[in-house]
Design an enzyme around this catalytic site. Structure first.
Site, PDB file in Angstrom:
ATOM      1  N   HIS A  44       0.854  -1.188   0.000  1.00  0.00           N
ATOM      2  CA  HIS A  44       0.000   0.000   0.000  1.00  0.00           C
ATOM      3  C   HIS A  44       0.895   1.246   0.000  1.00  0.00           C
ATOM      4  O   HIS A  44       1.784   1.398   0.835  1.00  0.00           O
ATOM      5  CB  HIS A  44      -0.955   0.013   1.195  1.00  0.00           C
ATOM      6  CG  HIS A  44      -1.984   1.087   1.052  1.00  0.00           C
ATOM      7  ND1 HIS A  44      -3.157   0.910   0.338  1.00  0.00           N
ATOM      8  CD2 HIS A  44      -1.974   2.379   1.449  1.00  0.00           C
ATOM      9  CE1 HIS A  44      -3.828   2.051   0.332  1.00  0.00           C
ATOM     10  NE2 HIS A  44      -3.133   2.960   0.987  1.00  0.00           N
ATOM     11  N   ALA A  45       0.651   2.137  -0.943  1.00  0.00           N
ATOM     12  CA  ALA A  45       1.554   3.275  -1.158  1.00  0.00           C
ATOM     13  C   ALA A  45       1.632   4.179   0.066  1.00  0.00           C
ATOM     14  O   ALA A  45       0.630   4.430   0.735  1.00  0.00           O
ATOM     15  CB  ALA A  45       1.066   4.085  -2.355  1.00  0.00           C
ATOM     16  N   HIS A  65       0.243  11.945  -5.681  1.00  0.00           N
ATOM     17  CA  HIS A  65      -0.325  11.958  -4.322  1.00  0.00           C
ATOM     18  C   HIS A  65       0.782  11.801  -3.269  1.00  0.00           C
ATOM     19  O   HIS A  65       0.880  12.588  -2.326  1.00  0.00           O
ATOM     20  CB  HIS A  65      -1.359  10.825  -4.203  1.00  0.00           C
ATOM     21  CG  HIS A  65      -1.930  10.657  -2.830  1.00  0.00           C
ATOM     22  ND1 HIS A  65      -3.119  11.244  -2.438  1.00  0.00           N
ATOM     23  CD2 HIS A  65      -1.472  10.003  -1.734  1.00  0.00           C
ATOM     24  CE1 HIS A  65      -3.359  10.950  -1.175  1.00  0.00           C
ATOM     25  NE2 HIS A  65      -2.378  10.189  -0.717  1.00  0.00           N
ATOM     26  N   GLU A  66       1.591  10.786  -3.452  1.00  0.00           N
ATOM     27  CA  GLU A  66       2.638  10.519  -2.444  1.00  0.00           C
ATOM     28  C   GLU A  66       3.662  11.647  -2.395  1.00  0.00           C
ATOM     29  O   GLU A  66       4.113  12.040  -1.319  1.00  0.00           O
ATOM     30  CB  GLU A  66       3.331   9.176  -2.724  1.00  0.00           C
ATOM     31  CG  GLU A  66       2.408   7.966  -2.639  1.00  0.00           C
ATOM     32  CD  GLU A  66       1.621   7.883  -1.344  1.00  0.00           C
ATOM     33  OE1 GLU A  66       2.083   8.414  -0.314  1.00  0.00           O
ATOM     34  OE2 GLU A  66       0.516   7.316  -1.351  1.00  0.00           O
ATOM     35  N   TYR A 118      -9.518  11.312   3.807  1.00  0.00           N
ATOM     36  CA  TYR A 118      -9.639  11.227   2.346  1.00  0.00           C
ATOM     37  C   TYR A 118     -10.930  11.882   1.870  1.00  0.00           C
ATOM     38  O   TYR A 118     -10.956  12.542   0.837  1.00  0.00           O
ATOM     39  CB  TYR A 118      -9.558   9.775   1.874  1.00  0.00           C
ATOM     40  CG  TYR A 118      -8.275   9.096   2.297  1.00  0.00           C
ATOM     41  CD1 TYR A 118      -7.060   9.456   1.723  1.00  0.00           C
ATOM     42  CD2 TYR A 118      -8.264   8.130   3.288  1.00  0.00           C
ATOM     43  CE1 TYR A 118      -5.871   8.850   2.123  1.00  0.00           C
ATOM     44  CE2 TYR A 118      -7.094   7.510   3.691  1.00  0.00           C
ATOM     45  CZ  TYR A 118      -5.896   7.879   3.106  1.00  0.00           C
ATOM     46  OH  TYR A 118      -4.727   7.273   3.507  1.00  0.00           O
ATOM     47  N   GLU A 130      -3.632  14.849   2.684  1.00  0.00           N
ATOM     48  CA  GLU A 130      -4.042  13.973   1.574  1.00  0.00           C
ATOM     49  C   GLU A 130      -4.370  14.761   0.314  1.00  0.00           C
ATOM     50  O   GLU A 130      -4.372  14.203  -0.785  1.00  0.00           O
ATOM     51  CB  GLU A 130      -5.254  13.140   1.994  1.00  0.00           C
ATOM     52  CG  GLU A 130      -5.020  12.236   3.189  1.00  0.00           C
ATOM     53  CD  GLU A 130      -3.871  11.261   2.989  1.00  0.00           C
ATOM     54  OE1 GLU A 130      -3.543  10.950   1.823  1.00  0.00           O
ATOM     55  OE2 GLU A 130      -3.278  10.824   4.000  1.00  0.00           O
ATOM     56  N   HIS A 180       2.679  14.422  -0.165  1.00  0.00           N
ATOM     57  CA  HIS A 180       3.014  14.223   1.252  1.00  0.00           C
ATOM     58  C   HIS A 180       4.461  14.635   1.503  1.00  0.00           C
ATOM     59  O   HIS A 180       4.776  15.328   2.463  1.00  0.00           O
ATOM     60  CB  HIS A 180       2.860  12.752   1.637  1.00  0.00           C
ATOM     61  CG  HIS A 180       1.434  12.271   1.753  1.00  0.00           C
ATOM     62  ND1 HIS A 180       0.494  12.908   2.508  1.00  0.00           N
ATOM     63  CD2 HIS A 180       0.811  11.186   1.222  1.00  0.00           C
ATOM     64  CE1 HIS A 180      -0.655  12.239   2.444  1.00  0.00           C
ATOM     65  NE2 HIS A 180      -0.492  11.190   1.664  1.00  0.00           N
ATOM     66  N   HIS A 206      -6.765   0.263   5.300  1.00  0.00           N
ATOM     67  CA  HIS A 206      -6.769   1.215   6.413  1.00  0.00           C
ATOM     68  C   HIS A 206      -7.449   0.689   7.673  1.00  0.00           C
ATOM     69  O   HIS A 206      -7.291   1.274   8.737  1.00  0.00           O
ATOM     70  CB  HIS A 206      -7.409   2.530   5.955  1.00  0.00           C
ATOM     71  CG  HIS A 206      -6.729   3.119   4.753  1.00  0.00           C
ATOM     72  ND1 HIS A 206      -6.764   2.521   3.502  1.00  0.00           N
ATOM     73  CD2 HIS A 206      -5.963   4.232   4.608  1.00  0.00           C
ATOM     74  CE1 HIS A 206      -6.068   3.248   2.651  1.00  0.00           C
ATOM     75  NE2 HIS A 206      -5.572   4.289   3.285  1.00  0.00           N
TER      76      HIS A 206
HETATM   77  O1  X8Z Z   1      -4.268   5.293   1.029  1.00  0.00           O
HETATM   78  C1  X8Z Z   1      -4.221   6.135   0.151  1.00  0.00           C
HETATM   79  C2  X8Z Z   1      -2.881   6.658  -0.328  1.00  0.00           C
HETATM   80  C3  X8Z Z   1      -1.872   6.694   0.732  1.00  0.00           C
HETATM   81  S1  X8Z Z   1      -2.184   7.890   1.951  1.00  0.00           S
HETATM   82  C4  X8Z Z   1      -2.366   5.775  -1.433  1.00  0.00           C
HETATM   83  N1  X8Z Z   1      -5.354   6.572  -0.440  1.00  0.00           N
HETATM   84  C5  X8Z Z   1      -6.665   6.052  -0.074  1.00  0.00           C
HETATM   85  C6  X8Z Z   1      -6.822   4.594  -0.484  1.00  0.00           C
HETATM   86  O2  X8Z Z   1      -5.999   4.081  -1.229  1.00  0.00           O
HETATM   87  O3  X8Z Z   1      -7.815   3.970  -0.064  1.00  0.00           O
HETATM   88  C7  X8Z Z   1      -5.437   7.600  -1.467  1.00  0.00           C
HETATM   89  C8  X8Z Z   1      -6.882   7.726  -1.797  1.00  0.00           C
HETATM   90  C9  X8Z Z   1      -7.657   6.915  -0.803  1.00  0.00           C
HETATM   91 ZN    ZN Z   2      -1.964   9.826   1.239  1.00  0.00          ZN
END
Ligand code: X8Z
Ligand code: ZN
Length: 619
Positions: A358-359, A388-389, A528, A416, A392, A518
């Protein structure tokens, strides 16, 4: 985003995408510091004591933050029994330290502290994402559980045609395969990873709630909602207000998309009156629907290029995607990433070890050691994620000289929103500027509905998902939803907000929330939802500042140093001021406001209403 130090809104971010905090060789951990004393000392505290307490916290958070960041980095890049052991240990130490400091603030609660001191004190008191109670063993048990949960998720695989397949591959397949049977199979199999998490999750909730109560909160949900410079109940109401602003737009998109799926697959697969099958929207969690563009593209107004194809044709590599992402930021006048970023980041999935795919974006030392960690694929989705990254990382760099307590987003939704705002500038004109598109391929204005549709499938479709993740957790933490009802409550919310349903009956032991990063990763998710509101406010303000008079979705801030300067000024504020001040600094308004995203998609809304006029919408 993973934060290293304290939790939801707190100090030096370890990384952007999870939540823990550091401790270790601190004075507090050694029972010498003022936090420990704070609960025991009987002499009345003075302002000087309060200052000393905060200074000690700052020093401890900084030191522990760096130590824990290195440990968590190694674990996330090499998941083994031993690195999990190390991560659990440092997780327990950091939680313990955070709890001691949070409890330590109680000693100063009746003092007339100055604005800045009072703000720091408040952040120490509510900075943990998952507090443990201070009784012996609680932080260790909590850290063991959270480490287990995240590692169970990240090392999960399924068997598909006798092949072991990991989530990053599955995500690609969910976005490209169209056979309903195959989609259902992958979707269901991935959810076999989470039933073993359920009891651990329930125990984690018990411990963390006890920790939250010790700190004066009703439960962890209230603690999370307290990180927004307003009372928790007001924030909950604010979120519902924002959802009310955007819900009509989502409802229209849902109605239109469901009709297209029904036309393609028939009533058997996708009836046109009930919820949409969660496995049919091109994403493992039905959270963004961009992969469905070919199904829903507006007749006669569709764009005729596909960014994934363009990236592949131009032989982009994951590294090149990150380089181009960096070039966007430098075009705004921001400094290039340091050499260490390139040496230390993980940009592609290694073949020989298990990593957290997960990024995430990391700030290791609150100085210049910033990194990303991604299992990047060459496609449009990950091109966005790269931006996105990096958002951050640029935020982390902008606030690095502040007190560790202020090294965070104005609120977590800001963090975010930075990179997503940048990625809104990936317009056809921008693609020409970076050589991915020919000038002659720029779609004319008659194709704007196509452009907007593509974007709405990601940005509008996401909104209810962004909201319901924590709606579910708030109910879990408050006890309204008990472990036996975890899954049922999950699907009630999925249906209520998103209008999606599972592709078949769920097994009695299913724990479907655990199949989304998450939840086992304990990263609050409201951020988000807020980000998807805020990024359009940033876009609107930036384009107005740039003197742009065309439609917002055609506006790119690429190359605009003036915008870069103003945006960076907001980022440099970190968390030092209540978020309305940061928002005002860049946008001139102090309120989060869904009308910016509504305005951005207004032409699409008109199109959808017209298309849906003879349909019965809703579910
Ligand atoms: O978790 C993330 C990022 C890292 S903060 C990749 N996002 C959420 C997800 O993947 O569920 C970005 C958008 C929503
Ligand atoms: Zn993020």
């Amino acid at each position: 985003m993973k934060k290293l130090l304290l939790g939801a809104s707190a100090f030096a971010l370890l990384s952007a995408c999870s939540g823990e905090m550091p401790s270790g060789n601190s004075k507090v951990a050694q029972n010498q510091g003022p936090a420990q004393d704070a609960n025991q000392v009987s002499s009345p505290a003075t302002i000087k004591d309060a200052q000393a307490f905060v200074e000690m916290a700052e020093a401890d958070f900084k030191e522990m933050g760096e130590y824990a960041s290195h440990v968590f980095w190694v674990q996330a890049n090499f998941i083994t029994h031993d690195t999990n052991w190390l991560a659990a240990r440092v997780g327990a130490e950091t939680t313990q330290m955070g709890v001691e400091y949070a409890n330590g603030t109680k000693r100063f609660k009746d003092l007339p502290l100055s604005g800045d001191l009072a703000r720091k004190m408040k952040m120490i008191a509510q900075g943990l994402t998952l507090p443990a109670p201070s009784k012996d063993g609680a932080a260790v048990e909590l850290a063991n559980i959270t480490t287990d949960l995240e590692s169970m998720y990240s090392s999960g695989t399924i068997n598909l045609d006798d092949e072991k397949v990991a989530l990053d591959e599955l995500e690609v397949l969910m976005g490209t395969q169209r056979n309903p049977q195959h989609l259902k199979e992958m979707w269901e199999k991935w959810r076999e990873v989470s039933p073993p998490m359920r009891d651990k999750y329930a125990r984690m909730v018990e411990i963390a709630n006890e920790g939250a109560r010790e700190l004066g909160f009703k439960d962890v949900g209230e603690l999370w909602l307290s990180g927004y410079d307003m009372p928790a109940a007001d924030m909950a109401a604010e979120v519902d207000r924002l959802w009310g602003q955007v819900e009509p737009l989502y409802d229209q998109l849902h109605c239109y998309t469901r009709a297209k799926l029904n036309a393609q697959y028939g009533d058997e697969v996708q009836p046109d009156s009930s919820g949409i099958r969660a496995d049919m929207l091109g994403n493992m969690w039905a959270q963004t629907w961009g992969n469905m563009y070919e199904f829903v593209k507006p007749e006669g107004a569709s764009i005729d290029y596909d960014l994934t194809e363009l990236l592949k044709e131009a032989e982009y590599t994951p590294e090149k995607m990150v380089k181009i992402g960096e070039a966007f930021y430098t075009s705004l006048g921001l400094a290039p990433l340091p050499d260490t970023f390139w040496d230390r980041s993980l940009i592609s999935k290694p073949r020989d070890r298990t990593v957290v795919c997960h990024a995430s974006a990391w700030d290791i030392d609150s100085a210049d050691d910033i990194r990303i960690k991604m299992c990047t694929k060459v496609n449009a989705e990950d091109f966005n994620t790269v931006h996105h990254e990096l958002g951050h990382n640029y935020y982390q760099r902008a606030y690095k000289d502040l007190s560790p307590i202020y090294q965070s987003g104005a609120h977590d939704g800001f963090h975010e929103a930075i990179g997503d705002f940048m990625a809104l500038s990936i317009t056809p004109d921008y693609l020409v500027q970076i050589g991915l598109l020919e000038e002659s391929q720029i779609p004319d204005a008659s194709k704007d509905i196509g452009l907007l549709m593509e974007r709405a499938l990601d940005k509008v479709a996401f909104l209810p998902f962004g909201l319901l993740m924590d709606k579910w957790r708030w109910k879990v933490f408050s006890g309204e939803v008990t472990p036996e009802n975890y899954n049922q409550a999950w699907w009630e919310l999925r249906k209520q907000y998103q209008g999606v349903v599972p592709p078949g009956d769920r097994p009695a032991d299913a724990f479907d929330p655990g199949a989304k990063y998450h939840i086992p990763g304990n990263t609050p998710y409201l951020r988000y939802f807020l980000s998807y509101i805020l990024q359009f406010q940033f876009q609107k303000a930036a384009c107005a500042q740039a003197g742009w008079t065309g439609p917002l979705h055609r506006c790119s801030v690429y190359g605009n140093e003036e915008i870069g300067k103003r945006f960076n000024a907001m980022m440099e504020m970190g968390q030092s001021k209540p978020w309305p001040e940061a928002l005002e600094a860049f946008t001139g308004t102090r309120q989060m406001d869904g009308s910016a995203i509504v305005e951005y998609f207004a032409p699409l809304m008109e199109y959808l209403r017209e298309e849906n006029k003879d349909r019965t919408c809703g579910w």
